[in-house]
Enzyme design. Structure first.
Site, PDB file in Angstrom:
ATOM      1  N   MET A 170      85.485  -3.966  83.891  1.00 26.97           N
ATOM      2  CA  MET A 170      86.612  -4.761  83.387  1.00 26.97           C
ATOM      3  C   MET A 170      87.150  -4.120  82.110  1.00 26.97           C
ATOM      4  O   MET A 170      87.875  -4.753  81.338  1.00 26.97           O
ATOM      5  CB  MET A 170      86.195  -6.209  83.151  1.00 26.97           C
ATOM      6  N   HIS A 213      82.079   0.643  76.621  1.00 25.61           N
ATOM      7  CA  HIS A 213      81.129   0.997  75.574  1.00 25.61           C
ATOM      8  C   HIS A 213      80.077   1.919  76.192  1.00 25.61           C
ATOM      9  O   HIS A 213      80.145   2.243  77.392  1.00 25.61           O
ATOM     10  CB  HIS A 213      80.503  -0.260  74.955  1.00 25.61           C
ATOM     11  N   HIS A 250      78.725   1.243  79.709  1.00 27.76           N
ATOM     12  CA  HIS A 250      79.573   1.658  80.838  1.00 27.76           C
ATOM     13  C   HIS A 250      79.502   3.177  81.025  1.00 27.76           C
ATOM     14  O   HIS A 250      79.469   3.673  82.154  1.00 27.76           O
ATOM     15  CB  HIS A 250      81.036   1.303  80.571  1.00 27.76           C
ATOM     16  N   ASP A 274      73.293  -7.060  84.296  1.00 29.13           N
ATOM     17  CA  ASP A 274      73.841  -8.177  85.077  1.00 29.13           C
ATOM     18  C   ASP A 274      73.057  -8.230  86.386  1.00 29.13           C
ATOM     19  O   ASP A 274      73.605  -7.983  87.473  1.00 29.13           O
ATOM     20  CB  ASP A 274      75.334  -7.961  85.319  1.00 29.13           C
ATOM     21  N   GLN A 330      74.277 -10.442  89.236  1.00 30.08           N
ATOM     22  CA  GLN A 330      75.484  -9.850  89.842  1.00 30.08           C
ATOM     23  C   GLN A 330      75.096  -8.695  90.768  1.00 30.08           C
ATOM     24  O   GLN A 330      75.616  -8.570  91.878  1.00 30.08           O
ATOM     25  CB  GLN A 330      76.415  -9.368  88.731  1.00 30.08           C
ATOM     26  N   MET A 339      73.642  -3.853  75.548  1.00 30.20           N
ATOM     27  CA  MET A 339      75.056  -3.582  75.262  1.00 30.20           C
ATOM     28  C   MET A 339      75.943  -4.414  76.170  1.00 30.20           C
ATOM     29  O   MET A 339      75.671  -4.542  77.372  1.00 30.20           O
ATOM     30  CB  MET A 339      75.348  -2.104  75.461  1.00 30.20           C
ATOM     31  N   SER A 340      76.999  -4.972  75.592  1.00 30.63           N
ATOM     32  CA  SER A 340      77.923  -5.825  76.348  1.00 30.63           C
ATOM     33  C   SER A 340      79.242  -5.889  75.604  1.00 30.63           C
ATOM     34  O   SER A 340      79.255  -5.913  74.362  1.00 30.63           O
ATOM     35  CB  SER A 340      77.329  -7.239  76.457  1.00 30.63           C
TER      36      SER A 340
HETATM   37  O1  PAF Z   1      80.480  -6.453  85.664  1.00 27.64           O
HETATM   38  C1  PAF Z   1      81.727  -6.446  85.592  1.00 27.64           C
HETATM   39  O2  PAF Z   1      82.325  -5.800  84.716  1.00 27.64           O
HETATM   40  C2  PAF Z   1      82.535  -7.230  86.605  1.00 27.64           C
HETATM   41  O3  PAF Z   1      81.893  -8.407  86.962  1.00 27.64           O
HETATM   42  C3  PAF Z   1      82.911  -6.399  87.852  1.00 27.64           C
HETATM   43  C4  PAF Z   1      81.687  -5.976  88.636  1.00 27.64           C
HETATM   44  C5  PAF Z   1      83.696  -5.170  87.438  1.00 27.64           C
HETATM   45  C6  PAF Z   1      83.785  -7.256  88.783  1.00 27.64           C
HETATM   46  O4  PAF Z   1      84.958  -7.662  88.155  1.00 27.64           O
END
Ligand code: PAF
Length: 288
Positions: free
Chosen positions: A30, A34, A37, A152, A155, A186-187
């Site tokens: 999204m 940082h 990612h 996550d 997720q 980190m977030s």
């Molecule tokens: O983890 C995230 O940044 C979001 O939930 C994702 C997987 C990109 C879906 O929008």
């Protein structure tokens, strides 16, 4: 690195690579990138020939009153970082490109059970929004592999289950949680922390680490360990949503005779404007 906004453009690029026998890795994000990612991008580069990263703040995974509008949008800075990491395509679609008929009466992907516990119990509809957009992004991009952060963890499990049950031809890869020197995961949402809250925030990791260490050492009174964790977060100034010990492979409730490497401890807690989540897989402590 090329930035594309249209589905046809990203799809054409990926198909051309695949026609040459190349493996395409994908990192959905999204944005507001940082180091966490960037490690996903590096992981994708190690296991693929070409890497596509998407930046899309997905409205359907935010409930009314959550931070969709406030979520930081930093595409220019994201693009610079991705270029430096060697990503080849940045796919940044608009909301209209992803949801051309609007957000009402959508066809959705719901992963029952897994979506409704832990974070799903506190954010109803969140994981359906995530599963739906990730399924759509897979269909738009058509990657061979996709990399997700294990921070996550729920997720990650929801997406893995979706890909398995819907026979999606993409391998789902989990990447280790990136942490600050004091343990804080980190977030992007750490940016919501005030300076004094940033000092408190590592208590979440310390709490999980304490529980995971006790599990590793043979403690099996799950309710007591969870209650201790809850108290510890409260004493630090956080408001926990949950502190929970689960089976790692499906997040179901554990039974006491499970081996330590089947267990994971997860928590979510509010601190100021931020809602922090983290987890520790006990297997990761077994070498310590
Ligand atoms: O983890 C995230 O940044 C979001 O939930 C994702 C997987 C990109 C879906 O929008």
């Amino acid at each position: 690195m090329e930035t594309v906004h249209r589905i046809e453009a990203v799809r054409a690029r990926v198909r051309a690579w695949q026609a040459e026998g190349r493996v395409v890795g994908f990192v959905p994000t999204m944005g507001n990138l940082h180091e966490g990612h960037l490690r996903l991008v590096r992981h994708a580069r190690r296991i693929s020939d070409h890497v596509v990263v998407s930046v899309f703040v997905n409205p359907t995974q935010f409930a009314p009153g959550e931070d969709f509008d406030a979520y930081p949008r930093t595409l220019d800075a994201d693009s610079e970082q991705l270029r430096a990491e060697g990503a080849e395509v940045l796919f940044a679609p608009s909301v209209a490109e992803v949801y051309p008929r609007g957000l009402d009466h959508l066809v959705t992907v719901h992963v029952p059970g897994l979506s409704d516990i832990l974070c799903g119990a506190h954010r109803p509809g969140h994981f359906t929004g995530v599963a739906t957009v990730v399924c759509k992004l897979f269909n738009m991009v058509g990657p061979d592999r996709a990399v997700f952060g294990r921070k996550d963890f729920q997720q990650f499990q929801v997406i893995r289950r979706m890909a398995t049950d819907l026979n999606l031809p993409v391998e789902i890869v989990g990447s280790p949680t990136a942490r600050e020197a004091d343990g804080l995961a980190m977030s992007s949402r750490n940016a919501y922390l005030e300076a004094h809250e940033r000092g408190i925030a590592p208590a979440l990791y310390q709490c999980l680490h304490g529980i995971a260490t006790a599990l590793r050492d043979g403690e099996r009174d799950f309710l007591e360990l969870e209650a201790q964790g809850w108290r510890r977060l409260g004493a630090a100034g956080m408001r926990p949503d949950y502190v929970s010990i689960r089976r790692r492979y499906d997040l179901s409730e554990p039974v006491p005779d499970l081996p330590a490497d089947d267990l994971i401890v997860l928590a979510a807690a509010h601190l100021g404007r931020a809602r922090l989540i983290d987890n520790i897989e006990v297997a990761d402590l077994l070498g310590e």
